[in-house]
Design a protein around this motif. Structure first.
Motif, PDB file in Angstrom:
ATOM      1  N   GLY A  52      47.505  32.794  20.809  1.00  0.00           N
ATOM      2  CA  GLY A  52      46.838  31.780  19.986  1.00  0.00           C
ATOM      3  C   GLY A  52      45.408  31.485  20.400  1.00  0.00           C
ATOM      4  O   GLY A  52      44.744  30.638  19.791  1.00  0.00           O
ATOM      5  N   CYS A  74      49.309  42.313  20.073  1.00  0.00           N
ATOM      6  CA  CYS A  74      49.019  40.876  20.113  1.00  0.00           C
ATOM      7  C   CYS A  74      50.160  40.140  20.828  1.00  0.00           C
ATOM      8  O   CYS A  74      51.340  40.359  20.523  1.00  0.00           O
ATOM      9  N   TYR A  97      40.431  40.586  13.906  1.00  0.00           N
ATOM     10  CA  TYR A  97      40.359  40.346  15.349  1.00  0.00           C
ATOM     11  C   TYR A  97      41.527  41.014  16.064  1.00  0.00           C
ATOM     12  O   TYR A  97      42.655  40.948  15.579  1.00  0.00           O
ATOM     13  N   MET A 133      50.410  36.898  20.731  1.00  0.00           N
ATOM     14  CA  MET A 133      50.571  35.605  20.034  1.00  0.00           C
ATOM     15  C   MET A 133      50.177  34.437  20.941  1.00  0.00           C
ATOM     16  O   MET A 133      50.751  33.351  20.838  1.00  0.00           O
ATOM     17  N   GLY A 192      38.987  37.361  23.654  1.00  0.00           N
ATOM     18  CA  GLY A 192      39.791  36.315  24.279  1.00  0.00           C
ATOM     19  C   GLY A 192      41.211  36.745  24.597  1.00  0.00           C
ATOM     20  O   GLY A 192      41.966  35.984  25.203  1.00  0.00           O
ATOM     21  N   CYS A 193      41.577  37.947  24.194  1.00  0.00           N
ATOM     22  CA  CYS A 193      42.960  38.398  24.386  1.00  0.00           C
ATOM     23  C   CYS A 193      43.266  38.587  25.873  1.00  0.00           C
ATOM     24  O   CYS A 193      42.421  39.086  26.623  1.00  0.00           O
ATOM     25  N   PRO A 194      44.473  38.214  26.305  1.00  0.00           N
ATOM     26  CA  PRO A 194      44.835  38.372  27.725  1.00  0.00           C
ATOM     27  C   PRO A 194      44.963  39.842  28.090  1.00  0.00           C
ATOM     28  O   PRO A 194      45.174  40.688  27.210  1.00  0.00           O
TER      29      PRO A 194
END
Ligand code: SF4
Ligand code: SF4
Length: 262
Positions: free
Chosen positions: A12, A8, A110, A10, A126-128
């Motif tokens: 957001g 992650c 998630y 972070m 949605g994670c980069p």
């Protein structure tokens, strides 16, 4: 499932503008904190019972309650979702969760998937891109993180356990419209105090009957679709089907472009 790595960043993003599916107990807590919760309803045509070995159908069956739409047997699946525009009301300026130790299961899980029949695809999250590297997340189809797996197990158990409460809740709130499954959702947004009171009353009543897993007797539901051909097909098999109506107290979230009657 392919092996995946994940760390992650972070960023957001998963705490912004999403709908968070909550358990009944989580929805009650969310409402008590002043948050908004909506119902998202879908109807699954269920003309015959699936074979016991059809695990995907049995999974859906365990998370829906029986009803009818006209003469068509259906099963109704209802999600309780926290809704917010922009940042989650619990997100701090430092991008940390203000209710970290009480955050909903879905936030703990998630970007992994709760539904065992949905394959985790980074493109759907949605994670980069730079989050999908680093620590091993999935090996040989198994999640490495036992805490995440335990949260998934809890979420699956709760979604089956909550079905009876949701059936009673819909009856109490007069909720009787659902979108055709896989085409969208019908949404209901009762006032928070009304929803909390109904949830408290229903959940307490059902907890008193902790070992009574009977559902509400089948009631009539209206199946909503924004596609003219779907409404025609459903009507031809005896269902109470209609396009979304602006005069009703529900919203419609369609996955497809509307096709009105020509
Ligand atoms: S509850 Fe916490 S983790 Fe979940 S969306 Fe809100 S800020 Fe993010
Ligand atoms: S979107 Fe993904 S990378 Fe960003 S905070 Fe959420 S879980 Fe982490």
């Amino acid at each position: 499932m392919n092996d995946l790595d994940f760390d992650c960043t972070m960023c957001g993003k998963c705490c912004h503008g999403l709908r968070l599916a909550l358990t009944v107990d989580e929805a009650r807590a969310w409402l008590r904190r002043g948050g908004r919760v909506e119902l998202m309803c879908e109807a699954i045509p269920w003309p015959v019972e699936p074979a016991a070995e059809n695990r995907e159908a049995q999974y859906r069956r365990a998370r829906s309650f029986p009803a009818a739409s006209g003469t068509l047997p259906v099963r109704i699946a209802v999600l309780l979702v926290a809704t917010f525009d922009g940042a989650c009301p619990n997100l701090g300026a430092d991008m940390r969760c203000g209710i970290y130790h009480e955050r909903p299961l879905v936030c703990r899980i998630y970007p992994a998937e709760i539904n065992p029949f949905v394959v985790l695809a980074p493109a759907n999250k949605g994670c980069p891109p730079d989050a999908w590297q680093g620590t091993p997340m999935i090996r040989h189809g198994q999640l490495i993180d036992s805490e995440v797996q335990a949260s998934i197990d809890q979420a699956r158990a709760a979604s089956a356990r909550d079905v009876s409460i949701k059936a009673q809740l819909c009856a109490a709130l007069g909720v009787e419209h659902a979108a055709l499954a896989n085409e969208g959702f019908v949404t209901y947004a009762p006032e928070s105090d009304v929803l909390l009171a109904a949830l408290d009353a229903t959940a307490d009543e059902m907890h008193d009957k902790a070992h009574d897993h009977r559902h509400t007797p089948a009631t009539q539901w209206n199946v909503i679709s924004n596609r003219h051909e779907t409404v025609e097909t459903l009507t031809s098999v005896g269902a109470l089907a209609a396009p979304p109506a602006t005069t009703h107290a529900y919203g419609y979230l369609g996955f497809f472009a509307a096709t009105p009657a020509s």
